[in-house]
Design a protein around this motif. Sequence first.
Motif, mmCIF file in Angstrom:
data_model
loop_
_atom_site.group_PDB
_atom_site.id
_atom_site.type_symbol
_atom_site.label_atom_id
_atom_site.label_comp_id
_atom_site.label_asym_id
_atom_site.label_seq_id
_atom_site.Cartn_x
_atom_site.Cartn_y
_atom_site.Cartn_z
ATOM 1 N N TRP A 65 11.500 41.299 -37.783
ATOM 2 C CA TRP A 65 10.466 41.413 -38.812
ATOM 3 C C TRP A 65 11.052 41.948 -40.104
ATOM 4 O O TRP A 65 10.693 41.525 -41.194
ATOM 5 C CB TRP A 65 9.335 42.324 -38.337
ATOM 6 N N ARG A 82 14.074 41.589 -41.187
ATOM 7 C CA ARG A 82 14.840 40.558 -41.894
ATOM 8 C C ARG A 82 13.916 39.682 -42.720
ATOM 9 O O ARG A 82 14.262 39.241 -43.805
ATOM 10 C CB ARG A 82 15.640 39.725 -40.889
ATOM 11 N N LEU A 83 12.712 39.424 -42.169
ATOM 12 C CA LEU A 83 11.751 38.618 -42.919
ATOM 13 C C LEU A 83 11.196 39.389 -44.115
ATOM 14 O O LEU A 83 11.126 38.873 -45.227
ATOM 15 C CB LEU A 83 10.591 38.201 -42.009
ATOM 16 N N ARG A 90 13.526 39.861 -46.935
ATOM 17 C CA ARG A 90 13.766 38.608 -47.637
ATOM 18 C C ARG A 90 12.723 38.436 -48.747
ATOM 19 O O ARG A 90 13.013 37.933 -49.826
ATOM 20 C CB ARG A 90 13.665 37.455 -46.644
ATOM 21 N N GLN A 112 16.334 31.993 -36.666
ATOM 22 C CA GLN A 112 15.032 32.667 -36.648
ATOM 23 C C GLN A 112 13.972 31.802 -37.337
ATOM 24 O O GLN A 112 12.876 31.612 -36.805
ATOM 25 C CB GLN A 112 15.147 34.023 -37.348
#
Lengths: 369, 361
Positions: A39, A41-42, A45, B46
Amino acid sequence: MHTRSTQTTTMQTACKVERRLTRLLKHPLWAPLNDLASWERLSTRLNPMWSLSSIRASVVRLVDEGSQMRSIWLKPSWRFTGFQAGQHVLLELDCDGVRRSRCFTLSRAPSPDGLLRLTIKRKPEGPLSQQAHRLEVGQNVSISQAQGSFVLPSQGRLLLLGGGSGITPLLAMLDALRTSPARDVVLVFSQRERAQAVFTEALDSMLKQLPKLRLIQHFSAEVGRLEARSLATLVPDWRARSTLMCGPDAMMQSFEQLYAEAGLMQHLHSERFGRRAAAADAGASSHAIAAEKSKQVFTAFSGQSLLDAAELAGMKPKFGCRSGICRSCTCRKLSGTVRDNRTGRQSGPGDELIQLCISTACSAVTLAL
Amino acid sequence: MVTKTQLHGEQLQQFTNEIDALRQSMLTDLGTRDAQHIRRVRAFAQGSAIAGRSLLMFGFGPISWVGGVLSLATAKIVENMEVGHNVMHGQYDWMDDPSLHSQTYEWDIVCDGEHWRHSHNVEHHNHTNVIGKDHDYGYGMLRLSPEQRWSPANLLQPIWYLLLAIYFQWGVAVHDIKIGRFVKGRMSKAEFRERVRPFLRKSGRQLFKDYVLFPALAFWQWPRVLLGNLMANLLRNVWTNAIIFCGHFTANAQTYTRQEVAHETRGQWYLRQIQGSSNLEGGRWFHLLSGHLSHQIEHHVFPDIPAPRYREIAPQLRSICDRYGVHYNSGGFWSQYFSVLARIFRYSWPTRKPAEPAMAQ
């Protein structure tokens, strides 16, 4: 009496339920839905400041302080819970693909604007300090919460002893003292050369704002190293002052000795950074290896693999192929230099992962074993 | 069949030094580029998983189902092969990123990470193609070399192979339990139970995720998700199996006996890794989807160097091999895969043990 005990039991049950619930939510069964790292990493981003596990901070200003020192002004995210003058944070940077972190003092007192200032000296052998000097305004970094117990005592006369870049926590303290200008403070600041003096302006403005601050500048290039012996002449009432010290090892050791001899160690608070890695000595036939987790110390002979040495000492590290192929024996080296038995390549002195089965000690080594 | 090359004395030492130097030159060059690659590929996997699962859960009609399956299968293939397999080899340990640490990484497959690290990193990479020691050679069910004893069950091995390809992740998952040893009475019940536990835990979680949790989250669309996940797992199984079988079982991949490797030096280990492995030729995406196992030779010589580097060092390693007269086994996917299938068929029949090479004379 009765109601109070019922309340306590209710509280305990609530705590237990909460603990169980957190454990249930964190259970790998829900993966990947509860995988925080994914999560994160998202979210990072979308916005680099939206981190779920670490504290992000953006670089807002860079100031060269001279003598290879640079101040990096940071605006931390809401996760940062504040600090006291004299404390430090861990700064984490990506240095050519390698994630490294090191402690740096916050060189400014907490202030309403919420900005943090790290003052970092560039060291030719320190990849992280070099990377920190390459930072640009607008970039994002990760920091830790403030750490350390090197803070101002609430009352009494003060003696601040600073050497070189060790001035940084003391600067933050002086900055914090502006709210109590009646405090009697002496700052002894030792630097190498007058021509390369740092923070001259900052110290001048402190002198104006703190009427009871006395500044004693010492330039070792002119009058030799600052010796503990000379403290009595510089600050005659040093015994009656709470002392805060930060500076090079040699200087700290000489003052520690002075205070120990005078039986005044409780007056002396000092701040040390990092582990002092033992110097590599290829000629020595054996080295002392400290295993930190198991609190054991054992001897490793030159050329002997650390895995063999640890096993001979009765430890049971995980291993696989014993020839450097499988990485089962990968272990964190906290400090010290090792050599790869296959290639002869020597490691750095700092924190990194090594393979025990092909590494031999070149200095005293501390392992996270 | 190509014959095995042995090097001796001074020549072997020079050969070893050249390969060591190649390794050293790669190690000193590791940096931002490699870190960026693995993080990008992980992000791709991912993203592809999110896209695939979303299409299966919220999409409608057969086209979105096929798209979802392909996307999820790609995610699983890339995560297993380019991220999981390579990270667990320690190729990115130097980055000191806890999420890419070889000893703690867990992948999206029913095989438990710790089991894999043992059966693959410790056993297979150490004892590559040594009959009796490398349990990956034939996976305990296929006879691929005249050195292996023939049994009547081998007659049906094309069928066994088909089943292994379909259920490949399960084959890999039970590999390190060593069921054969337990059946033959060479393992205590207690040890067997100990070995089964991680397998049950990990496979239970995977089954729950793919066949309970995600279908349930799709409410009335659950059959679509369940079938889609099954299909994605199947595609991943068949693809990884094909790539992996091309790594060591092609026509010219050599096998070794325990006696041959008894007192092996590092140089001889290099020789065995090179001659026991085979490469596949293809484009950039082919290499990525194979987790760079298309460079099986480079991978076996340098298992802990970031895989995208294999493509860069392959020409240098090949030229070293050419100079020392060591066969470098490389070919297109189909020709290599057909030679694997041919081998499965050929050795399903009893063959005579090859005559001992005239070593004594």
